[in-house]
Design a protein around this motif. Structure first.
Motif, PDB file in Angstrom:
ATOM      1  N   ASP A  37      29.909  39.108  31.396  1.00  0.00           N
ATOM      2  CA  ASP A  37      30.979  39.377  30.148  1.00  0.00           C
ATOM      3  C   ASP A  37      31.573  40.637  30.037  1.00  0.00           C
ATOM      4  O   ASP A  37      32.487  40.184  29.116  1.00  0.00           O
ATOM      5  N   ARG A  48      33.157  32.783  25.607  1.00  0.00           N
ATOM      6  CA  ARG A  48      32.563  32.124  26.690  1.00  0.00           C
ATOM      7  C   ARG A  48      32.439  31.176  27.180  1.00  0.00           C
ATOM      8  O   ARG A  48      32.902  30.708  27.977  1.00  0.00           O
ATOM      9  N   LYS A  49      32.554  30.099  25.742  1.00  0.00           N
ATOM     10  CA  LYS A  49      32.512  28.698  25.589  1.00  0.00           C
ATOM     11  C   LYS A  49      34.539  28.244  26.294  1.00  0.00           C
ATOM     12  O   LYS A  49      34.977  27.690  26.668  1.00  0.00           O
ATOM     13  N   ALA A  52      29.815  37.687  22.068  1.00  0.00           N
ATOM     14  CA  ALA A  52      30.643  36.641  23.070  1.00  0.00           C
ATOM     15  C   ALA A  52      29.853  34.888  23.685  1.00  0.00           C
ATOM     16  O   ALA A  52      30.972  34.572  24.924  1.00  0.00           O
ATOM     17  N   GLU A  53      29.196  34.375  22.642  1.00  0.00           N
ATOM     18  CA  GLU A  53      28.965  32.840  23.326  1.00  0.00           C
ATOM     19  C   GLU A  53      29.925  32.366  22.208  1.00  0.00           C
ATOM     20  O   GLU A  53      30.311  31.605  24.050  1.00  0.00           O
ATOM     21  N   LEU A  54      31.017  32.499  22.287  1.00  0.00           N
ATOM     22  CA  LEU A  54      32.464  31.955  21.412  1.00  0.00           C
ATOM     23  C   LEU A  54      33.044  31.963  22.827  1.00  0.00           C
ATOM     24  O   LEU A  54      33.719  31.366  23.216  1.00  0.00           O
TER      25      LEU A  54
END
Length: 213
Positions: free
Chosen positions: A127, A118-119, A114-116
């Protein structure tokens, strides 16, 4: 105890079926996007079927072109198109070779990476919105025309693959009209989604675009 999602890859035989069988059966499956920065995984919650020569809403309705050629290829390949001069959308080819049909991936839940995502999706408020809609899904996963023709059933080395996951039970699958499709192609109830899932995109009827004079 809830069983973990099945990590077994989907085979080409899974996709070598009529599109209206494949589409609802994709719900709950896991799409894996491998990137240089790490993997992103998405549980599919909404899809839309397009049945080539029988479907006025399909890109392949009028035959093969340079744009839609992948749709006529073997099942299990990825068809990516660019729309409105801004967005990419991802489809999975199904049915027998030379008879174009595909499933548009409309929405899903990011379960890993998810962090990727979000970018790439800075405008997402949470999310649940990262892949809520076909263009958002493609953006979150870094999908573009460079991935058109990717074999999602390749045993190794593919940037895109599908895992068995946890299929949505048939009594929790809903279907209805396509979103934003005009004319005869818009009446088919070939959009399928997981009932009450917060990542499913809202239904919108087609609105004709205004032409400036």
């Amino acid at each position: 105890m809830i069983a973990a999602p099945d990590r077994t890859p989907l085979t080409r035989e899974f996709f070598d079926r009529p599109v209206l069988e494949v589409a609802p059966d994709l719900l709950g499956r896991v799409l894996v996007r491998t990137t240089p920065d790490g993997p992103i995984e998405l549980r599919l919650t909404e899809v839309e079927a397009y049945d080539g020569p029988n479907d006025p809403g399909s890109h392949a309705y009028r035959g093969r072109t340079a744009r839609n050629g992948v749709m006529f290829g073997p099942p299990g390949y990825v068809y990516v198109y660019f729309t409105y001069g801004m967005w990419h959308c991802m489809n999975l080819v199904c049915g027998p070779e030379d008879r174009a049909s595909a499933v548009l991936l409309r929405a899903g839940e990011i379960t890993e990476g998810a962090e990727l995502a979000r970018k790439r999706r800075l405008s997402a408020r949470n999310d649940r919105e990262l892949a809520k809609g076909p263009a958002r899904l493609a953006t979150a996963l870094g999908i573009d025309r460079a991935l058109d023709g990717t074999d999602a059933c390749a045993t190794e080395g593919s940037p895109l693959s599908l895992l068995t996951g946890t299929p949505v039970p048939s009594d929790q699958v809903r279907n209805g009209p396509r979103t934003g499709v005009s004319g005869d192609g818009g009446v088919h109830p070939w959009r399928f989604w997981a009932d009450n899932d917060p990542t499913v995109s809202p239904y919108r009827a087609h609105t004709p675009r205004r032409h400036r004079t």
